[in-house]
Design a protein around this motif. Structure first.
Motif, PDB file in Angstrom:
ATOM      1  N   ASP A  80    -117.956 -14.205  11.341  1.00  0.00           N
ATOM      2  CA  ASP A  80    -116.965 -13.257  11.838  1.00  0.00           C
ATOM      3  C   ASP A  80    -117.304 -11.833  11.401  1.00  0.00           C
ATOM      4  O   ASP A  80    -117.706 -11.597  10.268  1.00  0.00           O
ATOM      5  N   VAL A  81    -117.123 -10.882  12.294  1.00  0.00           N
ATOM      6  CA  VAL A  81    -117.389  -9.470  12.020  1.00  0.00           C
ATOM      7  C   VAL A  81    -116.055  -8.730  12.011  1.00  0.00           C
ATOM      8  O   VAL A  81    -115.337  -8.739  13.015  1.00  0.00           O
ATOM      9  N   ALA A  82    -115.729  -8.110  10.893  1.00  0.00           N
ATOM     10  CA  ALA A  82    -114.465  -7.379  10.754  1.00  0.00           C
ATOM     11  C   ALA A  82    -114.498  -6.102  11.590  1.00  0.00           C
ATOM     12  O   ALA A  82    -115.556  -5.554  11.899  1.00  0.00           O
ATOM     13  N   LEU A  83    -113.324  -5.645  11.943  1.00  0.00           N
ATOM     14  CA  LEU A  83    -113.178  -4.410  12.709  1.00  0.00           C
ATOM     15  C   LEU A  83    -113.101  -3.215  11.758  1.00  0.00           C
ATOM     16  O   LEU A  83    -112.744  -3.364  10.586  1.00  0.00           O
ATOM     17  N   ASP A  84    -113.402  -2.032  12.268  1.00  0.00           N
ATOM     18  CA  ASP A  84    -113.273  -0.801  11.487  1.00  0.00           C
ATOM     19  C   ASP A  84    -111.869  -0.214  11.618  1.00  0.00           C
ATOM     20  O   ASP A  84    -111.392   0.486  10.727  1.00  0.00           O
ATOM     21  N   ALA A  85    -111.235  -0.476  12.739  1.00  0.00           N
ATOM     22  CA  ALA A  85    -109.896   0.047  13.000  1.00  0.00           C
ATOM     23  C   ALA A  85    -109.243  -0.819  14.074  1.00  0.00           C
ATOM     24  O   ALA A  85    -109.926  -1.555  14.788  1.00  0.00           O
ATOM     25  N   ILE A  86    -107.922  -0.714  14.152  1.00  0.00           N
ATOM     26  CA  ILE A  86    -107.171  -1.435  15.182  1.00  0.00           C
ATOM     27  C   ILE A  86    -106.124  -0.488  15.741  1.00  0.00           C
ATOM     28  O   ILE A  86    -105.334   0.093  14.998  1.00  0.00           O
ATOM     29  N   LEU A  87    -106.129  -0.325  17.056  1.00  0.00           N
ATOM     30  CA  LEU A  87    -105.145   0.490  17.743  1.00  0.00           C
ATOM     31  C   LEU A  87    -104.136  -0.439  18.390  1.00  0.00           C
ATOM     32  O   LEU A  87    -104.504  -1.347  19.133  1.00  0.00           O
ATOM     33  N   THR A  88    -102.847  -0.217  18.086  1.00  0.00           N
ATOM     34  CA  THR A  88    -101.772  -0.954  18.741  1.00  0.00           C
ATOM     35  C   THR A  88    -100.955   0.049  19.557  1.00  0.00           C
ATOM     36  O   THR A  88    -101.243   1.240  19.548  1.00  0.00           O
ATOM     37  N   ARG A 140    -125.533  -5.281  16.314  1.00  0.00           N
ATOM     38  CA  ARG A 140    -125.392  -3.824  16.414  1.00  0.00           C
ATOM     39  C   ARG A 140    -124.455  -3.327  15.308  1.00  0.00           C
ATOM     40  O   ARG A 140    -123.360  -2.828  15.570  1.00  0.00           O
ATOM     41  N   PRO A 141    -124.875  -3.459  14.042  1.00  0.00           N
ATOM     42  CA  PRO A 141    -123.978  -3.126  12.934  1.00  0.00           C
ATOM     43  C   PRO A 141    -123.576  -1.657  12.852  1.00  0.00           C
ATOM     44  O   PRO A 141    -122.570  -1.338  12.224  1.00  0.00           O
ATOM     45  N   SER A 142    -124.312  -0.765  13.500  1.00  0.00           N
ATOM     46  CA  SER A 142    -123.956   0.647  13.426  1.00  0.00           C
ATOM     47  C   SER A 142    -122.844   1.030  14.404  1.00  0.00           C
ATOM     48  O   SER A 142    -122.259   2.111  14.289  1.00  0.00           O
ATOM     49  N   ALA A 143    -122.535   0.171  15.359  1.00  0.00           N
ATOM     50  CA  ALA A 143    -121.478   0.477  16.328  1.00  0.00           C
ATOM     51  C   ALA A 143    -120.120   0.462  15.635  1.00  0.00           C
ATOM     52  O   ALA A 143    -119.832  -0.409  14.812  1.00  0.00           O
ATOM     53  N   CYS A 144    -119.290   1.422  15.986  1.00  0.00           N
ATOM     54  CA  CYS A 144    -117.932   1.480  15.461  1.00  0.00           C
ATOM     55  C   CYS A 144    -117.081   0.480  16.249  1.00  0.00           C
ATOM     56  O   CYS A 144    -117.074   0.494  17.481  1.00  0.00           O
ATOM     57  N   ARG A 145    -116.356  -0.379  15.545  1.00  0.00           N
ATOM     58  CA  ARG A 145    -115.613  -1.479  16.163  1.00  0.00           C
ATOM     59  C   ARG A 145    -114.109  -1.224  16.066  1.00  0.00           C
ATOM     60  O   ARG A 145    -113.543  -1.265  14.974  1.00  0.00           O
ATOM     61  N   VAL A 146    -113.472  -0.966  17.206  1.00  0.00           N
ATOM     62  CA  VAL A 146    -112.043  -0.677  17.233  1.00  0.00           C
ATOM     63  C   VAL A 146    -111.341  -1.761  18.045  1.00  0.00           C
ATOM     64  O   VAL A 146    -111.568  -1.886  19.250  1.00  0.00           O
ATOM     65  N   VAL A 191    -119.317   3.338  20.121  1.00  0.00           N
ATOM     66  CA  VAL A 191    -117.940   2.939  19.837  1.00  0.00           C
ATOM     67  C   VAL A 191    -117.600   1.828  20.819  1.00  0.00           C
ATOM     68  O   VAL A 191    -117.784   1.979  22.026  1.00  0.00           O
ATOM     69  N   ILE A 192    -117.117   0.707  20.279  1.00  0.00           N
ATOM     70  CA  ILE A 192    -116.782  -0.445  21.119  1.00  0.00           C
ATOM     71  C   ILE A 192    -115.307  -0.780  20.933  1.00  0.00           C
ATOM     72  O   ILE A 192    -114.856  -1.033  19.816  1.00  0.00           O
ATOM     73  N   ILE A 193    -114.564  -0.764  22.035  1.00  0.00           N
ATOM     74  CA  ILE A 193    -113.170  -1.193  22.024  1.00  0.00           C
ATOM     75  C   ILE A 193    -113.197  -2.708  22.213  1.00  0.00           C
ATOM     76  O   ILE A 193    -113.687  -3.205  23.225  1.00  0.00           O
ATOM     77  N   VAL A 194    -112.695  -3.422  21.218  1.00  0.00           N
ATOM     78  CA  VAL A 194    -112.844  -4.877  21.153  1.00  0.00           C
ATOM     79  C   VAL A 194    -111.518  -5.567  21.481  1.00  0.00           C
ATOM     80  O   VAL A 194    -110.503  -5.289  20.834  1.00  0.00           O
ATOM     81  N   PRO A 195    -111.516  -6.490  22.450  1.00  0.00           N
ATOM     82  CA  PRO A 195    -110.305  -7.258  22.713  1.00  0.00           C
ATOM     83  C   PRO A 195    -110.130  -8.317  21.625  1.00  0.00           C
ATOM     84  O   PRO A 195    -111.086  -8.679  20.933  1.00  0.00           O
ATOM     85  N   LEU A 196    -108.922  -8.806  21.477  1.00  0.00           N
ATOM     86  CA  LEU A 196    -108.689  -9.842  20.478  1.00  0.00           C
ATOM     87  C   LEU A 196    -107.462 -10.656  20.823  1.00  0.00           C
ATOM     88  O   LEU A 196    -106.635 -10.251  21.628  1.00  0.00           O
ATOM     89  N   VAL A 197    -107.379 -11.803  20.193  1.00  0.00           N
ATOM     90  CA  VAL A 197    -106.226 -12.680  20.369  1.00  0.00           C
ATOM     91  C   VAL A 197    -105.254 -12.472  19.215  1.00  0.00           C
ATOM     92  O   VAL A 197    -104.045 -12.467  19.386  1.00  0.00           O
ATOM     93  N   GLY A 198    -105.798 -12.278  18.001  1.00  0.00           N
ATOM     94  CA  GLY A 198    -104.976 -12.031  16.822  1.00  0.00           C
ATOM     95  C   GLY A 198    -105.748 -11.207  15.811  1.00  0.00           C
ATOM     96  O   GLY A 198    -106.983 -11.159  15.847  1.00  0.00           O
TER      97      GLY A 198
END
Length: 190
Positions: free
Chosen positions: A167-175, A143-149, A114-121
């Motif tokens: 570009d690689v889309a995220l699986d979820a976004i936590l705000t 690493r396509p099997s990693a969950c991207r949040v 599981v990778i918590i991903v920073p972002l600008v937008g």
């Protein structure tokens, strides 16, 4: 649709400014994780976090009572790549050539599930705009099997991001108020 580099650069700058302004006013309050997010993190064997900069939300409190391996990204010398290296809050960090902090080079690489991903937008299609170096996109593609949040403030959401082929889309976004889920089914078996 390819976005002209100057337009993307201007959008990235405006979003960074918005993020920094909001973070200054947000104070020390932390995110309240959603139960599904907590379950995802607690089931992880290795959790990839990031060292926050320039108004990015701090992901470390989200690890809560996580007992598995935690890691931070580190740039690989002379390559446009990054790796995740084992790290815990008591471990030292070194300053990078671009001013960030990362685990020392002699720290073992690990592979977060599981990778918590920073972002600008981000947008409703779970696309993200990053800092512009492509490090996360390259890592996530490898690493396509990693969950991207993604971790973001609500004010970082924009209508549409014209995704590029790399570009690689995220699986979820936590705000700070919501947990938006696109597809966690692929994250359930990590």
């Amino acid at each position: 649709m390819v976005v002209p580099p100057t337009a993307l650069k201007m959008l990235r700058r405006a979003l960074k400014d918005r993020r920094c302004d909001f973070a200054r006013g947000y104070g020390d309050a932390s995110f309240v994780p959603h139960a599904v997010f907590d379950d995802l993190v607690s089931a992880s064997r290795c959790l990839g976090l990031y060292y926050p900069m320039f108004g990015e939300p701090d992901p470390w409190p989200l690890a809560g009572h996580f007992k598995g391996v935690t890691a931070l990204p580190a740039l690989i010398d002379d390559e446009p790549k990054m790796a995740f290296r084992r790290w815990s809050p008591d471990d030292a960090l070194v300053t990078t050539t671009w001013g960030g902090l990362e685990p020392p080079h002699n720290t073992p690489d690990v592979f977060p599930d599981v990778i918590i991903v920073p972002l600008v937008g981000f947008d409703a299609a779970f696309q993200r705009i990053g800092q512009g170096g492509g490090y996360y996109d390259r890592y996530l593609a490898a690493r396509p099997s990693a969950c991207r949040v993604g971790l973001a403030w609500n004010i970082q959401r924009i209508d549409t991001i014209a995704a590029q082929p790399w570009d690689v889309a995220l699986d979820a976004i936590l705000t700070e108020t919501d947990f938006h889920i696109r597809d966690l089914t692929r994250c359930q078996n990590h």
